[in-house]
Design a protein around this motif. Structure first.
Motif, short mmCIF file in Angstrom:
data_model
loop_
_atom_site.label_atom_id
_atom_site.label_comp_id
_atom_site.label_asym_id
_atom_site.label_seq_id
_atom_site.Cartn_x
_atom_site.Cartn_y
_atom_site.Cartn_z
N LEU A 177 6.02 -16.51 -5.79
CA LEU A 177 4.89 -17.22 -5.17
C LEU A 177 3.61 -16.39 -5.17
N ALA A 178 3.77 -15.06 -5.22
CA ALA A 178 2.62 -14.18 -5.02
C ALA A 178 1.87 -13.89 -6.32
N ASP A 179 0.55 -13.56 -6.14
CA ASP A 179 -0.26 -13.16 -7.31
C ASP A 179 -0.24 -11.64 -7.46
N ARG A 180 -0.13 -10.97 -6.33
CA ARG A 180 -0.35 -9.53 -6.33
C ARG A 180 0.57 -8.87 -5.31
N ILE A 181 0.99 -7.66 -5.62
CA ILE A 181 1.88 -6.96 -4.68
C ILE A 181 1.27 -5.62 -4.27
N ILE A 182 1.37 -5.34 -2.99
CA ILE A 182 0.91 -4.03 -2.48
C ILE A 182 2.12 -3.36 -1.84
N ILE A 183 2.42 -2.14 -2.28
CA ILE A 183 3.52 -1.41 -1.65
C ILE A 183 2.93 -0.29 -0.81
N MET A 184 3.40 -0.20 0.43
CA MET A 184 2.96 0.88 1.32
C MET A 184 4.11 1.83 1.59
N ASN A 185 3.77 3.08 1.80
CA ASN A 185 4.77 4.05 2.21
C ASN A 185 4.09 5.11 3.08
N GLU A 186 4.66 5.40 4.20
CA GLU A 186 4.13 6.40 5.14
C GLU A 186 2.63 6.20 5.39
N GLY A 187 2.25 4.97 5.65
CA GLY A 187 0.88 4.68 6.03
C GLY A 187 -0.13 4.66 4.90
N GLN A 188 0.35 4.72 3.65
CA GLN A 188 -0.59 4.70 2.52
C GLN A 188 -0.21 3.61 1.52
N VAL A 189 -1.21 3.14 0.81
CA VAL A 189 -0.93 2.19 -0.27
C VAL A 189 -0.49 3.00 -1.50
N VAL A 190 0.74 2.76 -1.95
CA VAL A 190 1.22 3.54 -3.09
C VAL A 190 1.22 2.73 -4.39
N MET A 191 1.08 1.41 -4.26
CA MET A 191 0.93 0.60 -5.47
C MET A 191 0.20 -0.70 -5.12
#
Lengths: 299, 542
Positions: free
Chosen positions: B190-204
């Motif tokens: 369903l999504a256009d874009r993915i954001i991955i976070m780790n330890e309070g930061q955007v990693v992707m």
């Protein structure tokens, strides 16, 4: 349905009581609370209790609700009468029977004796009838009024929106908390702890802490989500300008009950005040002799 | 959170994910001003929503820009009637009655709940409640809808209802969607874009199809990718599709052009596990009613569980699986019928008599933690069993190490993250070394890494014991269950080997379950049914 759920879930019926406007019901509750203070006569208090009970019966409540009501009223009446009979301190007082004789060794000397007094019973009965009437009417209100109507009713009586909202929301979550208490106690049992099977005070305090801790932690977390959810929808952003989708509208029946109730309440209070003026020697007129007699016998 | 730089374009559908505790929910609260206006902490930098600086704007304006929907529908509905719930926001904004009525109508239409506007919120299913929560946000007419794991508590049908509504809002109304979810496989298409976070930061931060070309990063953060993506990565086929239908088309092309004569292979037979152990649970004609006005929750259930079995109880919300589980712990007593646990009839027994024999882990671990430290929590049960101090220490060490929380032994359980609290609760049960472990929805809100760690351990540590767990997670069931009991409307409608059950479209439909993608692809390709990516890979390339 658990007792906690039954205690707070309103019933849906087409009875006279159910159809009354929430404001009228809140008014009747307030009016009764004034009445029970002004009335001292056991006969009239009994009459009031009979009237309130008849109203509860006319609401065609489920048998289990009536059972809960009956148990609570009996507990309240028994508790109040017994405690007043034991600890009645005014004079004169007549001893009905002795529980601890003052001449008994140690316990008699320590307590100075424990008696059940006749006047205490009578005084307890008056207090019990007051309490029972309010309890019955309070439960009748919550069992026959939808929470949203109750919320609007409270706001009409100038209870601040935040307080009304929190009151009604807290009531909605009460059964959930009761279920959680049950779950915590079961978890303790499955881990070999018998939370309620002890007469040891230290263990009972420990059990209370073991139970309260997870319940409070969970309540705080839920309250956090509720608060964030409410604030996300503009709760309290501008309380003065808040509008309401639904409104309450008085029917002719509501107006009739409201006026009737007001006239009755004002009448009783007025008669009582007039009687008190006469009784304390402040004001007397022979024209009101019948009224004084009525007040003396019934109020 | 630190060093967050993020731009979201109007109408985008963003999937925000990451391991438990990575800061996803905090980020959502920044969008509608809950942070900093309604919270403590220190904030530096700027958050601009539709040109409005959230720091300089009051909540009233911000709540009309971003709507926030939470995980548990029960924790965000205040009203007892649907229309009142939806009206709550517009009322707070001080809108005229006519406008409130128009917004209620429109919002309920959007979530397809207009017929239920007078319904009681308590009478709704989980999916319906969550749709009401979305409608109540839509009534504020936000430009952005931020949703914090809105489907994690729902059965597959409820989850589909909610996801369809969200997608509809995105496509037809142009609402920008920011969806936080662990279950990437449920929402990736369903999504256009993915954001991955780790330890309070955007990693992707990438378009989703591009991001899924590299599954390694997902694995690194313990995230589950759709089976179809994993399959394409393993087969080294570029451009992975996101749904089974697309995958079937692509695979047909690949395997027809490259290996036209290759015969279809069949997976190794997975014969039904023999049930030879002692009978641990014996249920006969069990009936139970919570509230007579709502009918029976269990309608004559018969079930036997034998030692060593790992039984998954599946079915839609309200099917009776949790009620059945609670009977096994003697928490509920049968309305009629009989329940025997470890040879004892539970009707007249207190749960205490099952102590040390039966352990239960609830979906909400908070109700299971009441001691001051993790160490006390784990030792609590063994101490009540009056075991020797050496035995208590041995059990504590083993349970803490199994749940990888040895380093948290002196911490307060209340101060841990949700995943850690769940593991503490499991460790406290494991320390009792029960013969029967019951788990109520153990996978809810957990990332794949933690689900696998817990289930791996329970399967190994508890190999001789018996496990009964409620879940909607088909992948977990395929991987760990030896038997599936499917419930619907208070009845058991299927009972048997997971593979046999999941091969039956009729059962899946009746129980509102979704088949694994591997099965759909294998069926689409005309192969013998495969239930995992490895099995499908074996079928395709040997």
């Amino acid at each position: 349905m658990s007792i906690a759920q039954r205690m707070i879930r309103p019933t849906v019926n087409a009875t006279f009581i159910h159809q009354l406007d929430a404001r009228v019901k809140i008014f009747l509750l307030l009016a009764t609370s004034v009445l029970v203070i002004f009335l001292d006569n056991p006969k009239s208090l009994l009459l009031l209790f009979v009237f309130v009970s008849a109203a509860a019966l006319s609401a065609r409540l489920p048998a289990k609700n009536l059972k809960i009501l009956a148990v609570l009223v009996l507990l309240a009446v028994w508790g109040t009468m017994f405690s007043q009979a034991l600890f009645y301190s005014k004079l004169p007082r007549t001893v009905l029977f002795v529980i601890i004789h003052p001449k008994w060794p140690v316990i008699g000397e320590l307590t100075g004796g424990l008696f059940v007094y006749k006047q205490g019973f009578t005084y307890g009965a008056v207090q019990a009838l007051r309490f029972a009437s309010m309890l019955t009417l309070g439960l009748l209100l919550s069992w026959t009024t939808q929470p949203r109507d109750l919320l609007l009713g409270l706001i009409h009586f100038k209870v601040p929106y935040e307080v009304s909202f929190m009151t009604v929301t807290a009531v909605r979550f009460l059964p959930l908390v009761m279920n959680e208490v049950r779950t915590v106690l079961t978890v303790q049992r499955l881990r070999g702890y018998r939370p309620l099977k002890s007469s040891n005070w230290i263990k009972l305090i420990r059990t209370s802490l073991y139970t309260l801790k997870p319940i409070l932690a969970n309540c705080l977390r839920r309250a956090g989500t509720l608060a964030v959810s409410a604030e996300s929808r503009g709760f309290r952003v501008n309380p003065e300008e808040r509008t309401y989708w639904r409104g309450l509208e008085y029917s002719y029946m509501d107006r009739g009950v409201l006026w009737g109730g007001t006239v009755f309440l004002v009448g009783i209070v007025a008669v009582k005040v007039v009687y008190l003026l006469y009784f304390n020697g402040v004001y007397y007129t022979p024209f009101l002799r019948e009224l004084y007699g009525l007040a003396k016998n019934w109020l | 959170m630190q060093d967050i730089n993020l731009t979201v374009r109007p109408g985008e559908f963003i999937l925000l994910t990451g391991p438990t505790g990575c800061g996803k929910s905090t980020l959502l609260k920044l969008f509608n001003g809950l942070i900093p206006h309604q919270s403590g902490g220190k904030l530096t930098g700027q958050v601009i929503i539709n040109g409005i600086d959230t720091l300089k704007t009051d909540m009233r304006k911000l709540t009309q820009q971003v709507g926030l929907v939470f995980q548990n529908p029960d924790d965000q509905l205040f009203a007892t009637v649907v229309e009142d719930e939806v009206a709550f926001g517009p009322e707070n904004l001080g809108l005229p009655r006519e406008e409130i009525g128009r917004r209620i109508q429109e919002a309920l239409q959007r979530v397809k709940m207009v017929d239920l506007y007078q319904a009681g919120t308590n009478e709704l299913s989980g999916g319906q409640k969550q749709r009401v929560a979305i409608a109540s946000m839509m009534a504020m007419q936000p430009k952005v809808l931020a949703l914090d794991e809105p489907i994690s508590q729902l059965d597959p049908v409820g989850a589909d209802e909610v996801l369809n509504v969200i997608k509809e809002l995105n496509t037809s109304l142009g609402t920008t969607i920011i969806l936080v979810e662990h279950r990437i496989h449920e929402v990736a298409h369903l999504a256009d874009r993915i954001i991955i976070m780790n330890e309070g930061q955007v990693v992707m931060d990438q378009p989703i199809r591009q991001a899924l070309r590299d599954v390694a990063i997902f694995h690194r953060y313990g995230l589950r990718v759709p089976e179809v993506v994993q399959l394409f990565a393993d087969l080294k086929i570029p451009e992975p599709p996101l749904v089974a239908v697309e995958a079937v088309k692509k695979l047909k092309n690949v395997f027809t052009s490259n290996k036209p004569d290759q015969p279809v292979r069949t997976p190794p037979a997975k014969g039904e596990r023999k049930r030879v152990g002692e009978v641990v649970v014996k249920i006969k004609e069990l009936r139970y009613t919570y509230d007579p006005s709502r009918g029976e929750a269990l309608k004559g259930v018969d079930l036997k569980v034998q030692e060593g079995e790992r039984v998954a109880l599946m079915g839609n919300n309200g099917s009776g699986k949790s009620t059945l589980l609670l009977h096994l712990a003697a928490i509920l007593k049968p309305g009629s019928g009989a329940v025997e646990v470890l040879g004892e009839n539970i009707r007249t027994k207190d749960p205490c008599f099952l102590a040390g024999q039966v352990g239960i882990v609830f979906q909400n671990p908070d109700l299971m933690l009441f001691c001051d430290t993790v160490r006390d929590e784990v030792e609590f049960g063994p101490r009540n069993l009056k075991l020797s101090s050496q035995e208590i220490e041995l059990r504590r060490t083993k349970a803490l190490s199994a749940m990888t929380i040895t380093d948290l032994a002196e911490d307060s359980p209340m101060a841990l993250s949700k995943g850690q609290r769940l593991r503490t609760a499991v460790a406290s049960v494991l320390a009792m070394q029960p013969r029967l472990i019951l788990l109520d929805e153990p996978t809810t809100g957990q990332d794949k890494m933690h689900i696998d760690a817990m289930m791996d351990f329970l399967s190994k540590f508890h190999a001789r014991g018996t496990l009964v767990f409620c879940t909607h997670d088909v992948e977990t069931v395929i991987k760990y269950a030896t038997r599936v009991v499917v419930m619907n409307g208070g009845h058991i409608i299927a009972d048997g080997d997971p593979r046999a059950i999941f091969s039956s479209p009729e059962i899946l439909t009746r129980a509102a379950l979704k088949p694994p993608q591997s099965l759909l692809i294998s069926q689409g390709l005309g192969l013998t049914p495969a239930f995992t990516v490895d099995e499908l890979k074996e079928l395709l390339v040997g």
